[in-house]
Design an enzyme around this catalytic site. Structure first.
Site, PDB file in Angstrom:
ATOM      1  N   GLN A   1       0.826  -1.212   0.000  1.00  0.00           N
ATOM      2  CA  GLN A   1       0.000   0.000   0.000  1.00  0.00           C
ATOM      3  C   GLN A   1       0.856   1.256   0.000  1.00  0.00           C
ATOM      4  OE1 GLN A   1      -3.418  -0.425   2.396  1.00  0.00           O
ATOM      5  NE2 GLN A   1      -4.171   1.634   2.046  1.00  0.00           N
ATOM      6  N   ASP A   2       1.553   1.537   1.112  1.00  0.00           N
ATOM      7  CA  ASP A   2       2.492   2.653   1.116  1.00  0.00           C
ATOM      8  C   ASP A   2       3.697   2.290   1.969  1.00  0.00           C
ATOM      9  OD1 ASP A   2       1.280   2.928   3.637  1.00  0.00           O
ATOM     10  OD2 ASP A   2       1.239   5.110   3.550  1.00  0.00           O
ATOM     11  N   PRO A   3       4.787   3.051   1.871  1.00  0.00           N
ATOM     12  CA  PRO A   3       6.020   2.660   2.565  1.00  0.00           C
ATOM     13  C   PRO A   3       5.863   2.675   4.086  1.00  0.00           C
ATOM     14  CG  PRO A   3       6.458   4.298   0.849  1.00  0.00           C
ATOM     15  CD  PRO A   3       4.969   4.235   1.021  1.00  0.00           C
TER      16      PRO A   3
ATOM     17  N   ASN B   1      -0.242   6.624   5.152  1.00  0.00           N
ATOM     18  CA  ASN B   1      -1.187   7.012   4.101  1.00  0.00           C
ATOM     19  C   ASN B   1      -1.276   8.519   3.873  1.00  0.00           C
ATOM     20  OD1 ASN B   1      -2.148   4.384   3.268  1.00  0.00           O
ATOM     21  ND2 ASN B   1      -3.218   4.271   5.229  1.00  0.00           N
TER      22      ASN B   1
END
Length: 230
Positions: free
Chosen positions: A69-71, A139
């Site tokens: 999804q995101d880092p 996010n």
């Protein structure tokens, strides 16, 4: 020198994605990141590592795609490969569950680190659909433009390569199925390996052995999931 010339990106990806760098969303994304830096916000991963997934795995070498999804948003964790952390950083809980499934599925001993670079080097494209994040603010960069870029990456690799395995763990990753040509690729889905959900089907999914079986059936060298020391 054009803007495109300054983008440090592996040549096959740079060519395949060239039109994306001319899109309005990319200018807006660049401006957003510039403003975040100007405001003193710490952004992960470090600039040279933002495109690490693409630079580590050229387009024609991709065999497997894992979507994140995101880092990670903690200091020293993110280095541009989804689920992976830099050497010397403890494996986060979701990665620990990935290791548990590897142990159950292929009897691979659980490593003492979380550095997955060797998978990327073998053809596993480890792509976060949002490629940057603000420190301690998960996010924070969702919806800022990365989604258009990474959607195009998924489309390009689906179109370009003949027999891929897509590992889609969790609802966010599964939302990208519409971008994948399932008539020629193997798409494996499960719940996310997060401790909140792994027990509901990730642990026991057998995705790693199923990936290698599909690769071998299509004349590809299987992935060696055993990680070298970091």
């Amino acid at each position: 020198m054009t803007e495109d010339d300054r983008i440090k990106l592996e040549p096959s990806w740079k060519h395949a994605l060239r039109d994306q760098f001319e899109q309005p969303y990319m200018a807006q994304l660049r401006e957003f990141l510039r403003q975040e830096h100007a405001a003193g916000k710490e952004i992960y991963p470090p600039g040279p590592l933002i495109f690490n997934a693409l630079n580590s795995t050229p387009l024609d070498k991709v065999k497997v795609v894992i979507l994140g999804q995101d880092p990670y948003h903690g200091p020293g964790q993110a280095h541009g490969l989804c689920f992976s952390v830099q050497p010397g950083v403890p494996a986060p809980p979701s990665l620990v569950n990935i290791y548990k499934e590897l142990k159950r599925d292929l009897n691979i001993d659980i490593p003492n680190h979380g550095y997955l670079q060797s998978w990327a080097d073998q053809g596993v494209l480890m792509l976060n659909t949002t490629m940057t994040v603000e420190r301690a603010n998960a996010n924070a960069h969702a919806g800022k433009g990365w989604q258009f870029f990474t959607d195009r990456i998924i489309e390009v690799v689906s179109e370009h390569q003949p027999h891929l395995v897509f590992l889609l763990w969790g609802a966010h990753a599964q939302g990208k199925q519409k971008l994948i040509d399932a008539t020629k690729h193997l798409v494996l889905t499960s719940v996310h390996p997060s401790p909140l959900s792994a027990y509901r089907g990730f642990l026991g999914c057998g995705h790693f052995s199923r990936t290698n079986k599909f690769l071998e059936q299509n004349g590809e060298t299987p992935i060696n999931w055993v990680l070298p020391p970091a």
